[in-house]
Design a protein around this motif. Structure first.
Motif, PDB file in Angstrom:
ATOM      1  N   THR A  51       0.805  -1.227   0.000  1.00 32.01           N
ATOM      2  CA  THR A  51       0.000   0.000   0.000  1.00 32.01           C
ATOM      3  C   THR A  51       0.834   1.270   0.000  1.00 32.01           C
ATOM      4  O   THR A  51       0.327   2.341  -0.309  1.00 32.01           O
ATOM      5  CB  THR A  51      -0.904   0.057   1.245  1.00 32.01           C
ATOM      6  OG1 THR A  51      -0.091   0.067   2.424  1.00 32.01           O
ATOM      7  CG2 THR A  51      -1.872  -1.112   1.285  1.00 32.01           C
ATOM      8  N   GLY A  52       2.099   1.173   0.370  1.00 27.71           N
ATOM      9  CA  GLY A  52       2.846   2.380   0.662  1.00 27.71           C
ATOM     10  C   GLY A  52       2.603   2.791   2.100  1.00 27.71           C
ATOM     11  O   GLY A  52       2.107   2.009   2.920  1.00 27.71           O
ATOM     12  N   ALA A  53       2.935   4.040   2.426  1.00 32.76           N
ATOM     13  CA  ALA A  53       2.893   4.494   3.815  1.00 32.76           C
ATOM     14  C   ALA A  53       1.497   4.501   4.402  1.00 32.76           C
ATOM     15  O   ALA A  53       1.306   4.244   5.596  1.00 32.76           O
ATOM     16  CB  ALA A  53       3.507   5.892   3.919  1.00 32.76           C
ATOM     17  N   LEU A  98     -12.570  -1.935   0.507  1.00 29.88           N
ATOM     18  CA  LEU A  98     -12.580  -1.572  -0.897  1.00 29.88           C
ATOM     19  C   LEU A  98     -11.162  -1.181  -1.294  1.00 29.88           C
ATOM     20  O   LEU A  98     -10.402  -0.651  -0.477  1.00 29.88           O
ATOM     21  CB  LEU A  98     -13.496  -0.371  -1.172  1.00 29.88           C
ATOM     22  CG  LEU A  98     -15.009  -0.527  -1.107  1.00 29.88           C
ATOM     23  CD1 LEU A  98     -15.494  -0.822   0.302  1.00 29.88           C
ATOM     24  CD2 LEU A  98     -15.680   0.738  -1.638  1.00 29.88           C
ATOM     25  N   ARG A  99     -10.837  -1.420  -2.577  1.00 29.34           N
ATOM     26  CA  ARG A  99      -9.538  -0.968  -3.060  1.00 29.34           C
ATOM     27  C   ARG A  99      -9.654  -0.538  -4.511  1.00 29.34           C
ATOM     28  O   ARG A  99     -10.466  -1.079  -5.279  1.00 29.34           O
ATOM     29  CB  ARG A  99      -8.480  -2.052  -2.920  1.00 29.34           C
ATOM     30  CG  ARG A  99      -7.063  -1.446  -2.920  1.00 29.34           C
ATOM     31  CD  ARG A  99      -6.002  -2.434  -2.574  1.00 29.34           C
ATOM     32  NE  ARG A  99      -4.726  -1.748  -2.406  1.00 29.34           N
ATOM     33  CZ  ARG A  99      -3.553  -2.357  -2.455  1.00 29.34           C
ATOM     34  NH1 ARG A  99      -3.505  -3.664  -2.654  1.00 29.34           N
ATOM     35  NH2 ARG A  99      -2.437  -1.672  -2.300  1.00 29.34           N
ATOM     36  N   SER A 100      -8.829   0.435  -4.877  1.00 28.44           N
ATOM     37  CA  SER A 100      -8.828   0.935  -6.249  1.00 28.44           C
ATOM     38  C   SER A 100      -8.665  -0.208  -7.238  1.00 28.44           C
ATOM     39  O   SER A 100      -7.919  -1.161  -6.985  1.00 28.44           O
ATOM     40  CB  SER A 100      -7.682   1.935  -6.424  1.00 28.44           C
ATOM     41  OG  SER A 100      -7.453   2.199  -7.792  1.00 28.44           O
ATOM     42  N   LEU A 154      -3.373  -0.207  -6.493  1.00 23.89           N
ATOM     43  CA  LEU A 154      -2.358   0.653  -5.901  1.00 23.89           C
ATOM     44  C   LEU A 154      -2.946   1.473  -4.762  1.00 23.89           C
ATOM     45  O   LEU A 154      -4.147   1.730  -4.715  1.00 23.89           O
ATOM     46  CB  LEU A 154      -1.788   1.617  -6.956  1.00 23.89           C
ATOM     47  CG  LEU A 154      -1.038   0.988  -8.127  1.00 23.89           C
ATOM     48  CD1 LEU A 154      -0.679   2.057  -9.147  1.00 23.89           C
ATOM     49  CD2 LEU A 154       0.213   0.273  -7.641  1.00 23.89           C
ATOM     50  N   GLY A 155      -2.085   1.898  -3.874  1.00 27.55           N
ATOM     51  CA  GLY A 155      -2.503   2.825  -2.831  1.00 27.55           C
ATOM     52  C   GLY A 155      -3.249   2.155  -1.695  1.00 27.55           C
ATOM     53  O   GLY A 155      -3.274   0.932  -1.549  1.00 27.55           O
TER      54      GLY A 155
END
Length: 250
Positions: A126-128, A164-166, A170-171
């Motif tokens: 996910t990143g930070a 939910l996720r894009s 990403l993200g």
């Protein structure tokens, strides 16, 4: 995807100061820096779809926010490092009744609660920013609404939570978590949407209404006929930003 998630918006007493806190903590960059509006965005590798926007608050913070951010960590040592870093930047530890849990609950310098999460498999890419979390009494119902509003598919759901996720993968995640006292009305953090310039915004508002939203009125801080203030089925306020204003800054 006629409407899309534009940003997580913070009502802030000092937008520039609190934006710098979050930029430094997440390792992100300030992309718009004005006295009345500051944007903080992730590097491309962290998921470019999501940004944080900091705007002047018109109401004082009252009680616990029903929307908060979860920060990802790679190891228990990294979790401790992130907690120490947050505290050195001006965060403080808070007790919101979490009890004995593996994550650490903190508040930023303006009192907005957030969590530094222990390492979890679902957050490794996910990143930070691991997740934007919304407290609710009905995660499945609210997940259906926000899936319709954002175009993000529901990846998992149960009686206690939904995620939910894009579609890009990403993200951060958008997570709905069952909470006994989820509150109602205004909260310092919110999700803002926009529609694409080619879309008929009246049709998009009608589509959001059909999914369970209500229109509260025009944004009193915006130009007439630009941003609209709406509420989701749990009465969480959000904005439908004017496409011309959003995409000109994108």
């Amino acid at each position: 995807m006629p409407t899309c998630l534009a940003c997580v918006a913070f009502d802030a007493d000092q937008p520039q100061s609190i934006a710098r806190f979050w930029a430094e903590l997440l390792g992100w960059s300030v992309t718009v820096d004005r006295s009345e509006h500051v944007d903080v965005a992730a590097p491309d590798a962290d998921g470019p779809e999501l940004a944080l926007a900091f705007l002047p608050a018109r109401r004082a913070k009252s009680g616990k926010n029903r929307v908060h951010l979860d920060l990802a960590t790679r190891s228990l040592d990294h979790q401790r490092t992130q907690v120490d870093r947050a505290l050195s930047l001006g965060a403080r530890r808070v007790n919101i009744g979490q009890g004995c849990v593996p994550w650490t609950v903190l508040a930023d310098p303006e009192g907005n609660e957030f969590c530094v999460i222990e390492p979890r498999e679902e957050y490794v890419d996910t990143g930070a920013l691991a997740a934007v979390v919304i407290d609710t009494s009905d995660p499945v119902r609210l997940a259906e609404f926000w899936s319709t509003a954002t175009g993000w598919p529901v990846v998992h759901h149960s009686a206690g939570s939904a995620g939910l996720r894009s579609p890009t993968g990403l993200g951060s995640w958008l997570e709905l978590v069952a909470t006994a006292d989820s509150g109602f009305g205004h909260t310092r953090l919110r999700l803002d949407l926009t529609s694409f310039p080619t879309e008929d915004r009246a049709i998009e508002v009608a589509r959001l209404h059909a999914a369970g939203a209500t229109t509260l009125g025009p944004d009193p801080a915006a130009e007439p006929d630009s941003d609209l203030v709406l509420a989701d089925p749990d009465s969480n306020e959000f904005r439908l930003l004017a496409p011309a204003r959003f995409w000109s800054n994108a």
